[in-house]
Design an enzyme around this catalytic site. Structure first.
Site, mmCIF file in Angstrom:
data_model
loop_
_atom_site.group_PDB
_atom_site.id
_atom_site.type_symbol
_atom_site.label_atom_id
_atom_site.label_comp_id
_atom_site.label_asym_id
_atom_site.label_seq_id
_atom_site.Cartn_x
_atom_site.Cartn_y
_atom_site.Cartn_z
ATOM 1 N N LYS A 173 0.853 -1.200 0.000
ATOM 2 C CA LYS A 173 0.000 0.000 0.000
ATOM 3 C C LYS A 173 0.891 1.254 0.000
ATOM 4 C CE LYS A 173 -1.937 2.986 3.082
ATOM 5 N NZ LYS A 173 -2.047 4.075 2.134
ATOM 6 N N GLU A 246 10.124 1.970 10.711
ATOM 7 C CA GLU A 246 11.067 3.068 10.439
ATOM 8 C C GLU A 246 10.269 4.355 10.584
ATOM 9 O OE1 GLU A 246 14.239 2.675 9.842
ATOM 10 O OE2 GLU A 246 14.355 0.544 9.329
ATOM 11 N N CYS A 280 13.071 11.996 6.465
ATOM 12 C CA CYS A 280 13.103 11.548 7.855
ATOM 13 C C CYS A 280 14.446 11.899 8.483
ATOM 14 C CB CYS A 280 12.847 10.052 7.939
ATOM 15 S SG CYS A 280 13.870 9.129 6.814
ATOM 16 N N GLU A 379 8.801 16.629 15.516
ATOM 17 C CA GLU A 379 9.069 16.581 14.074
ATOM 18 C C GLU A 379 8.030 17.422 13.336
ATOM 19 O OE1 GLU A 379 8.168 13.001 11.760
ATOM 20 O OE2 GLU A 379 10.205 13.061 10.964
#
Ligand code: NAD
Length: 489
Positions: A173, A246, A280, A379
């Protein structure tokens, strides 16, 4: 506008929902394509196909699986420019980075193709005579692969290539902002000779398609890359499955007073504003030695002023758009939070349009930031950099480690002792010396510590661990019953 479909057992299948999601160019706000808004039933059909294909795919010799990946690499190399342009159109990053995304996919396909002839285990001794012991790698089974939009070809390939070489089949996906790049990677594998049903492609929302992949008991392993919030959902809902996570980062660069300042500024600009801060591993904090703080600030402001916002397909563009309006609003919200918490907004801090369109945000720098402020902890995934001052290396490392994430970190110094102490003491999965926080290579492990993940690594030989099980094999050729731990003399 073209309508694409799910791919289940090699067939283009219309979703049972009848609804669609639209992929949009973030620089122009123009719709690109339509994809199905898949359902849990679509996912279950994809699992049926993956289970069926697994019966034969698991027994294909790994070097033959590797050859398919190598052919895919060759095909992608020929198509690199067109694919790079598509990455830029669908995701927004500038073309050089779009091409980099595709190159990373080519590199990973080539590297993992060779893994088909390795997939090493161990051979070792036995405590008993006439007995041997070794480990071999076995596939996990049907794997669920869920990816974000920021590396729309590279992250799918970082998962698909090792997943396939290890003999697994997959339900994949992609993120709803970049389904076309995801589809192109599946079509590439098909063209390279991947049998039908080995990879099944289902688009749709995370809460429906993603959640079914996570929860379905017929899926044996999940490889997820995305935000910490969703990672938390995955780990709580996957049940007894092999799960690789991750997640996000709050990466920093330390600049010591003996650093090559020009080099440091190049690394900070690239790390903070490259990919519009949407990696990231993006640099969102710079922790600078007190003695060089003012100088670094002056140098950074001079460079930030020159950065040109625009459509990533234009050669003059330095910084592309953010992925969507929600991302712009989130980054802007953090600008307010930074100001309210007492940080000084030096440059940027506002939304922008180019030719009246696009999800742009001006490259932003805050100073007078303390490590505990929200802009230094959370973040944002945007072009905002927070500058924190530190008196010495110890305090700089403390500031670096004060976040709950632990993905990537860097230090600029010309003193080897300073560099080695930082490498030892920084809590991160990746540490760079005299280079930015970004720039991973496919043959080295990639991943983070603390809340950036659950210990899984992708890339390098460790990446194979996520997609294989270790089977320990004992072969007793003594011809009698031998009892470990009991037959001690
Ligand atoms: P996201 O977590 O919102 O979405 C990632 C994927 O998960 C998408 O495909 C989404 O549809 C799906 N999803 C959403 N809800 C789900 C659910 N309940 N169940 C299952 N799947 C669900 O992340 P994003 O916005 O696409 O990507 C940005 C994030 O990804 C950032 O936090 C970034 O740091 C992280 N990221 C991490 C790495 C890494 O390797 N550590 C690499 C790239 C991006």
């Amino acid at each position: 506008m073209k309508q694409f479909h799910n791919i289940i057992n090699g067939k283009r299948i219309v979703s049972r929902s009848g609804e669609t999601i639209v992929s949009v160019n973030p620089a122009t706000e123009q719709a690109i394509t339509r994809f199905p808004k898949g359902t849990a039933q679509d996912v279950r059909a994809a699992i049926d196909a993956a289970e069926k294909a697994y019966e034969t795919w698991k027994d294909v010799p790994p070097p033959k699986r590797g050859q398919i990946l190598l052919r895919a690499a060759q095909l992608l190399r020929k198509d690199k420019l067109a694919m790079g342009r598509l990455v830029t159109m669908e995701m927004g990053k500038v073309l050089a980075e779009g091409l980099g995304d595709v190159q990373e996919s080519i590199d990973m396909l080539e590297y993992i193709a060779g893994e088909g002839r390795r997939l090493f285990g161990h051979t070792t001794t036995s405590e008993l005579p006439d007995k041997m012991a070794m480990t071999v790698r076995a596939p996990v089974g049907v794997m669920g692969l869920i990816t974000p939009w920021n590396f729309p070809t590279a992250i799918p390939i970082w998962k698909l290539a090792p997943c396939l070489v290890c003999g697994n089949t997959a339900v994949f996906k992609p993120a709803s902002d970049t389904p076309l790049c995801g589809l192109r990677m599946v079509e590439l594998l098909e063209k390279a000779g991947l049998p039908s049903g080995v990879v099944n492609f289902v688009t749709g929302s995370g809460s429906t398609v993603g959640a079914e992949i996570v929860k379905n008991k017929r899926i044996s392993g999940i490889s997820f890359t995305g935000s910490r919030e969703v990672g938390d959902f995955v780990i709580r809902n996957a049940g007894v499955k092999k799960v690789g996570l991750e997640l996000g980062g709050k990466n920093g660069i330390i600049v010591m007073d003996d650093a090559n300042m020009d080099l440091a500024v190049d690394g900070i600009i690239f790390g903070a504003y490259g990919t519009t801060g949407q990696r990231c591993t993006a640099t969102s904090r710079v922790i600078v030695h007190r003695k060089v703080r003012q100088r670094l600030e002056r140098m950074l402001v001079a460079r930030i002023k020159k950065l040109r916002l625009g459509n990533g397909l234009r050669p003059s563009t330095d910084v592309g758009p953010l992925i969507n309006q929600a991302a712009v609003d989130k980054v802007h919200e953090y600008t307010h939070i930074g100001q309210e918490d007492g940080a000084k907004l030096v440059i940027g801090g506002s939304k922008a349009k180019v030719n009246g369109k696009g999800y742009f945000y001006k490259p932003t720098l805050f100073t007078n930031v303390t490590p505990d402020m929200r802009i230094a902890q959370e973040e944002m995934f945007g072009p905002t950099l927070s500058m924190i001052e530190a008196k010495n290396l110890d305090l700089a490392v403390d500031a670096m480690n004060s976040v709950t994430y632990g993905l990537s970190a860097a230090i600029y110094t010309n003193d080897v002792r300073t560099a080695m102490l930082a490498v030892r003491d920084i809590e991160a999965g990746l540490v760079y010396v005299n280079s930015s926080t970004i720039g991973s290579e496919v043959h080295l492990p990639f991943g983070g510590v603390k809340q950036t993940g659950n210990g899984a690594r992708e890339g390098g030989i460790e990446g194979i661990n996520e997609f294989s099980e270790t089977k320990t094999v004992y072969i007793d050729y003594s011809g009698r019953l031998q009892k470990a731990q009991i037959d001690t003399d």
